[in-house]
Design a protein around this motif. Sequence first.
Motif, PDB file in Angstrom:
ATOM      1  N   LEU A  84      37.863  48.942  35.741  1.00 55.63           N
ATOM      2  CA  LEU A  84      38.580  47.680  35.868  1.00 55.63           C
ATOM      3  C   LEU A  84      37.717  46.484  35.483  1.00 55.63           C
ATOM      4  O   LEU A  84      38.234  45.441  35.075  1.00 55.63           O
ATOM      5  CB  LEU A  84      39.082  47.509  37.309  1.00 55.63           C
ATOM      6  N   MET A  85      36.394  46.620  35.623  1.00 55.80           N
ATOM      7  CA  MET A  85      35.483  45.511  35.330  1.00 55.80           C
ATOM      8  C   MET A  85      35.141  45.423  33.854  1.00 55.80           C
ATOM      9  O   MET A  85      34.512  44.452  33.419  1.00 55.80           O
ATOM     10  CB  MET A  85      34.201  45.672  36.149  1.00 55.80           C
ATOM     11  N   GLN A  86      35.509  46.423  33.050  1.00 54.29           N
ATOM     12  CA  GLN A  86      35.109  46.467  31.658  1.00 54.29           C
ATOM     13  C   GLN A  86      36.344  46.517  30.756  1.00 54.29           C
ATOM     14  O   GLN A  86      37.474  46.631  31.221  1.00 54.29           O
ATOM     15  CB  GLN A  86      34.227  47.692  31.397  1.00 54.29           C
ATOM     16  N   GLY A  87      36.108  46.438  29.462  1.00 57.08           N
ATOM     17  CA  GLY A  87      37.193  46.568  28.505  1.00 57.08           C
ATOM     18  C   GLY A  87      38.042  45.318  28.412  1.00 57.08           C
ATOM     19  O   GLY A  87      37.682  44.245  28.909  1.00 57.08           O
ATOM     20  N   PRO A  88      39.209  45.412  27.767  1.00 55.77           N
ATOM     21  CA  PRO A  88      40.092  44.249  27.601  1.00 55.77           C
ATOM     22  C   PRO A  88      40.493  43.668  28.951  1.00 55.77           C
ATOM     23  O   PRO A  88      40.613  44.381  29.948  1.00 55.77           O
ATOM     24  CB  PRO A  88      41.305  44.829  26.857  1.00 55.77           C
ATOM     25  N   ARG A  89      40.745  42.359  28.954  1.00 51.74           N
ATOM     26  CA  ARG A  89      41.114  41.719  30.229  1.00 51.74           C
ATOM     27  C   ARG A  89      42.465  42.226  30.715  1.00 51.74           C
ATOM     28  O   ARG A  89      42.684  42.379  31.921  1.00 51.74           O
ATOM     29  CB  ARG A  89      41.162  40.196  30.061  1.00 51.74           C
ATOM     30  N   VAL A  90      43.399  42.494  29.788  1.00 55.27           N
ATOM     31  CA  VAL A  90      44.709  43.049  30.136  1.00 55.27           C
ATOM     32  C   VAL A  90      44.854  44.388  29.420  1.00 55.27           C
ATOM     33  O   VAL A  90      44.624  44.473  28.212  1.00 55.27           O
ATOM     34  CB  VAL A  90      45.853  42.109  29.717  1.00 55.27           C
ATOM     35  N   GLN A  91      45.192  45.428  30.155  1.00 52.91           N
ATOM     36  CA  GLN A  91      45.329  46.740  29.524  1.00 52.91           C
ATOM     37  C   GLN A  91      46.376  47.566  30.271  1.00 52.91           C
ATOM     38  O   GLN A  91      46.557  47.425  31.481  1.00 52.91           O
ATOM     39  CB  GLN A  91      44.002  47.478  29.473  1.00 52.91           C
ATOM     40  N   ARG A  92      47.063  48.413  29.511  1.00 51.78           N
ATOM     41  CA  ARG A  92      48.052  49.328  30.071  1.00 51.78           C
ATOM     42  C   ARG A  92      47.496  50.737  29.943  1.00 51.78           C
ATOM     43  O   ARG A  92      47.137  51.178  28.857  1.00 51.78           O
ATOM     44  CB  ARG A  92      49.376  49.212  29.317  1.00 51.78           C
ATOM     45  N   ALA A 116      47.030  46.466  34.141  1.00 49.06           N
ATOM     46  CA  ALA A 116      45.987  45.801  34.925  1.00 49.06           C
ATOM     47  C   ALA A 116      45.477  44.593  34.171  1.00 49.06           C
ATOM     48  O   ALA A 116      45.330  44.622  32.945  1.00 49.06           O
ATOM     49  CB  ALA A 116      44.830  46.769  35.220  1.00 49.06           C
ATOM     50  N   ALA A 117      45.198  43.525  34.905  1.00 55.20           N
ATOM     51  CA  ALA A 117      44.641  42.310  34.307  1.00 55.20           C
ATOM     52  C   ALA A 117      43.603  41.731  35.242  1.00 55.20           C
ATOM     53  O   ALA A 117      43.843  41.593  36.449  1.00 55.20           O
ATOM     54  CB  ALA A 117      45.743  41.277  34.037  1.00 55.20           C
ATOM     55  N   ARG A 118      42.425  41.410  34.694  1.00 52.95           N
ATOM     56  CA  ARG A 118      41.378  40.812  35.501  1.00 52.95           C
ATOM     57  C   ARG A 118      41.638  39.325  35.707  1.00 52.95           C
ATOM     58  O   ARG A 118      42.087  38.625  34.784  1.00 52.95           O
ATOM     59  CB  ARG A 118      40.004  40.984  34.844  1.00 52.95           C
ATOM     60  N   ALA A 119      41.349  38.847  36.905  1.00 57.82           N
ATOM     61  CA  ALA A 119      41.345  37.414  37.197  1.00 57.82           C
ATOM     62  C   ALA A 119      39.903  36.938  37.056  1.00 57.82           C
ATOM     63  O   ALA A 119      39.014  37.433  37.756  1.00 57.82           O
ATOM     64  CB  ALA A 119      41.867  37.155  38.607  1.00 57.82           C
ATOM     65  N   GLU A 120      39.655  36.007  36.147  1.00 54.57           N
ATOM     66  CA  GLU A 120      38.290  35.602  35.822  1.00 54.57           C
ATOM     67  C   GLU A 120      38.121  34.097  35.958  1.00 54.57           C
ATOM     68  O   GLU A 120      39.047  33.319  35.684  1.00 54.57           O
ATOM     69  CB  GLU A 120      37.934  36.033  34.396  1.00 54.57           C
ATOM     70  N   VAL A 126      36.819  37.900  39.421  1.00 51.27           N
ATOM     71  CA  VAL A 126      36.971  37.762  40.868  1.00 51.27           C
ATOM     72  C   VAL A 126      37.932  38.800  41.425  1.00 51.27           C
ATOM     73  O   VAL A 126      37.989  39.009  42.639  1.00 51.27           O
ATOM     74  CB  VAL A 126      37.456  36.347  41.253  1.00 51.27           C
ATOM     75  N   GLY A 127      38.702  39.447  40.539  1.00 52.41           N
ATOM     76  CA  GLY A 127      39.636  40.456  41.029  1.00 52.41           C
ATOM     77  C   GLY A 127      40.426  41.058  39.884  1.00 52.41           C
ATOM     78  O   GLY A 127      40.209  40.741  38.706  1.00 52.41           O
ATOM     79  N   SER A 128      41.356  41.941  40.240  1.00 54.98           N
ATOM     80  CA  SER A 128      42.162  42.645  39.244  1.00 54.98           C
ATOM     81  C   SER A 128      43.567  42.832  39.792  1.00 54.98           C
ATOM     82  O   SER A 128      43.758  43.309  40.913  1.00 54.98           O
ATOM     83  CB  SER A 128      41.528  44.005  38.927  1.00 54.98           C
ATOM     84  N   LEU A 129      44.556  42.423  38.997  1.00 53.90           N
ATOM     85  CA  LEU A 129      45.972  42.527  39.376  1.00 53.90           C
ATOM     86  C   LEU A 129      46.587  43.741  38.695  1.00 53.90           C
ATOM     87  O   LEU A 129      46.331  43.997  37.517  1.00 53.90           O
ATOM     88  CB  LEU A 129      46.713  41.264  38.943  1.00 53.90           C
TER      89      LEU A 129
END
Length: 485
Positions: A84-92, A116-120, A126-129
Amino acid sequence: MPERPDYAALVAGHTVVVERINSGDSGLPVLTQLLRVAQPALGAAGMAFVEFTPNGGRVIAATGAAEWAIGRPLPPSDPATAFLMQGPRVQRVRADRFTGNLAEELARRGLCWLVAARAEIGGRAVGSLHALHPTSDGEATGESAVIGYLATCIAHMYGDQTGLPVHGDGPVVAALADGLAVVDGDGYVRLWNPAAAQVTGRGTGQALGQPLPFPLPPPGQVLDHRLPDGRWLRITSGELPGPGALRVATFRDVTDQQHRDQERDLFVAVTSHELRTPVTVIKGYANTLTDHWDSLTDADRRKAARVIGQRANELARLVDRLLSSATDFGPGSETPPAALDLVEALRSAVAGLPTELRQRIVLDLPAGLPPALGDRADLATVLTELTTNADKYSPPGSPIGISADADERTVAFRVVDEGIGIRPEHVERAFERFWQGESGDRRRYPGAGLGLYLVRRIVERRNGWVSLRPGTGGGTVAEVRLPRG
């Protein structure tokens, strides 16, 4: 899965969320409301948000088919955390793309896909939705964009520092070196080194030519200053020789030290306050027995002895909790986990509770549960803390229910009371050391604020997790999940 998100419902629901923020709401209640809005609009089976800290991640909010995961930690070593911390910010991705326990848990619940999408903030996660789906149908048109947008909204909530992050360590990274600034006679920054930018979050371009963003102590003195984001800087200053009346300031992040100092002061205050009551009662009844033995009836003597015994037990338990909270569990300091019969262990632990509390317990424990992986002594401690907490915050004589069940991966038990309940924004703070919902000398409920802190430490040492939630009809539900043996 719908062909496209229900944008009208999403906008209407998001408007309600923004109105709540504008009216002063913040933190977990608003975050959970946002997930509740997004789930039906996206046609998802469940939504979840993982908050990241330097120590890994934790599911702090979830809805629908993901609600079971609230409170679940994701250690830094968990493959899902790294993914979740790596790769594209939004991914399916397919759920089986993960490895380890999380993939098995999702698959067992029929959750096959997630977006999943990281909140940055400033490039820091800071998190992942997450939006979770049970089918492998094609992605709804625009879903990834919506998830990315919502994650950005959540990041904005973190940037406002209004009730988020939930956990104290949060997304802030401590500085690795001292910051240095040179200030002219008018207080404007003339030099700003890279460490200063790292410590303050203010880049060189933002700082040069602008007033120093914190006060300067007199030359040769030290000043501790709190920044708007809650961090503490320790600042020293001196004068540079030569024309221009230049001054140099050095500063570093001392937030951790401030927290330790505050915890130390709080530990002393709580200890003295909580020890005073049982000691005073024991001393009073002991003096009564000593000074008035002959004039007391047998019933009075027995009552005094009983009260002394009860208060001594309270005192011993409080001392144990204080000592446990002040020490860390090091390697080799605990017994290895073993398979245990959860139902039998719970019945045994209930039998060891004080009589008044034991009489309120209502057991609903099914036969044939699979074994749990843990330690009997730990389980007794956890149950004692949870039932004592339920006793303290519910009406005298009201029932306290204990139930249990299992799925393919975990064995769980719950302690349910009919008390005052817990506010949604407090479900995570309740596990902090020394935290209490009330403060001051007029607190209605005594205690040191250590019970739930110790419960979480004990359960997570055994690779389980614990969560709190408001009960459907009032009261509080405390749920503990342990690995199957």
